[in-house]
Design a protein around this motif. Structure first.
Motif, PDB file in Angstrom:
ATOM      1  N   THR A 184       0.831  -1.206   0.000  1.00 19.06           N
ATOM      2  CA  THR A 184       0.000   0.000   0.000  1.00 19.06           C
ATOM      3  C   THR A 184       0.863   1.253   0.000  1.00 19.06           C
ATOM      4  N   ARG A 185       1.852   1.272   0.867  1.00 28.94           N
ATOM      5  CA  ARG A 185       2.744   2.436   0.933  1.00 28.94           C
ATOM      6  C   ARG A 185       3.483   2.644  -0.387  1.00 28.94           C
ATOM      7  N   ASP A 186       3.961   1.563  -0.969  1.00 31.62           N
ATOM      8  CA  ASP A 186       4.702   1.666  -2.231  1.00 31.62           C
ATOM      9  C   ASP A 186       3.820   2.218  -3.346  1.00 31.62           C
ATOM     10  N   ASN A 187       2.581   1.744  -3.419  1.00 29.67           N
ATOM     11  CA  ASN A 187       1.670   2.224  -4.453  1.00 29.67           C
ATOM     12  C   ASN A 187       1.339   3.706  -4.267  1.00 29.67           C
ATOM     13  N   LEU A 188       1.085   4.085  -3.027  1.00 31.51           N
ATOM     14  CA  LEU A 188       0.778   5.495  -2.757  1.00 31.51           C
ATOM     15  C   LEU A 188       1.958   6.395  -3.112  1.00 31.51           C
ATOM     16  N   ALA A 189       3.146   5.982  -2.713  1.00 30.99           N
ATOM     17  CA  ALA A 189       4.341   6.775  -3.005  1.00 30.99           C
ATOM     18  C   ALA A 189       4.560   6.899  -4.510  1.00 30.99           C
ATOM     19  N   ALA A 190       4.331   5.813  -5.233  1.00 21.76           N
ATOM     20  CA  ALA A 190       4.506   5.846  -6.689  1.00 21.76           C
ATOM     21  C   ALA A 190       3.513   6.800  -7.334  1.00 21.76           C
ATOM     22  N   MET A 191       2.283   6.813  -6.844  1.00 25.72           N
ATOM     23  CA  MET A 191       1.280   7.739  -7.375  1.00 25.72           C
ATOM     24  C   MET A 191       1.673   9.187  -7.105  1.00 25.72           C
ATOM     25  N   VAL A 192       2.144   9.426  -5.908  1.00 22.99           N
ATOM     26  CA  VAL A 192       2.570  10.794  -5.564  1.00 22.99           C
ATOM     27  C   VAL A 192       3.687  11.255  -6.493  1.00 22.99           C
ATOM     28  N   ARG A 193       4.673  10.405  -6.691  1.00 21.27           N
ATOM     29  CA  ARG A 193       5.798  10.797  -7.537  1.00 21.27           C
ATOM     30  C   ARG A 193       5.382  11.005  -8.989  1.00 21.27           C
ATOM     31  N   SER A 194       4.473  10.180  -9.474  1.00 22.82           N
ATOM     32  CA  SER A 194       3.985  10.340 -10.844  1.00 22.82           C
ATOM     33  C   SER A 194       3.294  11.692 -11.019  1.00 22.82           C
ATOM     34  N   ALA A 195       2.461  12.053 -10.054  1.00 26.01           N
ATOM     35  CA  ALA A 195       1.756  13.339 -10.131  1.00 26.01           C
ATOM     36  C   ALA A 195       2.732  14.499 -10.019  1.00 26.01           C
ATOM     37  N   GLN A 196       3.666  14.387  -9.097  1.00 27.81           N
ATOM     38  CA  GLN A 196       4.641  15.464  -8.916  1.00 27.81           C
ATOM     39  C   GLN A 196       5.513  15.657 -10.160  1.00 27.81           C
ATOM     40  N   ALA A 197       5.781  14.575 -10.864  1.00 28.15           N
ATOM     41  CA  ALA A 197       6.620  14.659 -12.062  1.00 28.15           C
ATOM     42  C   ALA A 197       5.984  15.527 -13.138  1.00 28.15           C
ATOM     43  N   THR A 198       4.664  15.691 -13.084  1.00 25.72           N
ATOM     44  CA  THR A 198       3.974  16.544 -14.053  1.00 25.72           C
ATOM     45  C   THR A 198       3.878  17.988 -13.570  1.00 25.72           C
ATOM     46  N   GLY A 199       4.354  18.237 -12.360  1.00 28.67           N
ATOM     47  CA  GLY A 199       4.270  19.580 -11.799  1.00 28.67           C
ATOM     48  C   GLY A 199       3.047  19.796 -10.927  1.00 28.67           C
TER      49      GLY A 199
END
Length: 230
Positions: free
Chosen positions: A128-143
């Protein structure tokens, strides 16, 4: 004299061509001026959640995401809310869906409300933590600016699991340096008469609880929206 006449006629031809060219350019400018400028696409706020955000068991427009749109309009914050929540979704599902959503909507703000179904299915907390972190990073990568909405499980899951599950959201928010609402259902799921605020399944809040959910989210979300619109 013949040479002079030739010279004059040549310049007359040039002048006629210049006038013709200018007429074409003038017509093009007038046409362009007559076409209304297209309005810039509105900024977007993307909510990626599960049934708590997808209006499960509720009348359309009575869930907290719809109420958030209404509050944004009252506050005159020009951002369009896109609700991409799906009942039953897990963090793995959200992670797989997010890239396409980011590409399609190009949101300025992303709200992630997932994890409850992970607990219901007994999925590993590390996953769960890994998936959430990956989503956060994906969104942040777009600004995009990101807010994580935490959820808690009932005490019958066991004290240790309950505490560790709640802490998972805190850990991700701290590691990724994002905004966090620790408990989306604060004032609803932890009140003495909580049974009167939930549907028959005791999982999904009644419509009367959703204004409280907006109140929980608003103090954390509003600054992100304001910053994204500058």
């Amino acid at each position: 004299m013949r040479g002079l006449n030739f010279f004059v006629k040549a310049w007359q031809g040039v002048a006629r061509r210049l006038v013709a060219d200018c007429s074409v350019w003038l017509a093009a400018l007038l046409l362009a001026a007559s076409i209304p400028a297209q309005a810039a696409a509105p900024a977007k706020l993307l909510v990626v959640g599960d049934s708590l955000s997808a209006e499960y068991g509720l009348a359309r427009g009575s869930g907290w995401v719809a109420l958030l749109s209404e509050r944004l309009a009252r506050e005159k914050l020009a951002i369009e809310v896109v609700n991409a929540s799906i009942s039953g979704d897990t963090t793995a599902g959200g992670r797989s869906r997010l890239p396409a959503l980011l590409k399609t909507h190009a949101p300025k703000v992303v709200v992630i409300e997932l994890g409850g179904n992970d607990a219901l299915r007994g999925l590993p907390l590390a996953q769960t933590r890994d998936n959430l972190a990956a989503m956060v990073r994906s969104a942040q990568a777009t600004g995009a600016k990101v807010m994580l909405a935490g959820i808690q499980v009932p005490p019958n899951y066991g004290r240790q699991y309950t505490e560790d599950f709640a802490k998972s959201f805190e850990d991700v928010a701290k590691a990724e340096r994002i905004a966090l609402v620790p408990f989306l259902l604060k004032g609803v799921g932890d009140r003495p008469d909580a049974e009167n605020w939930f549907q028959g399944d005791r999982i999904h809040p009644l419509a009367k609880a959703h204004p409280l959910i907006v109140d929980n989210v608003w103090p954390t979300l509003r600054p992100l929206i304001q910053a994204s619109l500058r």
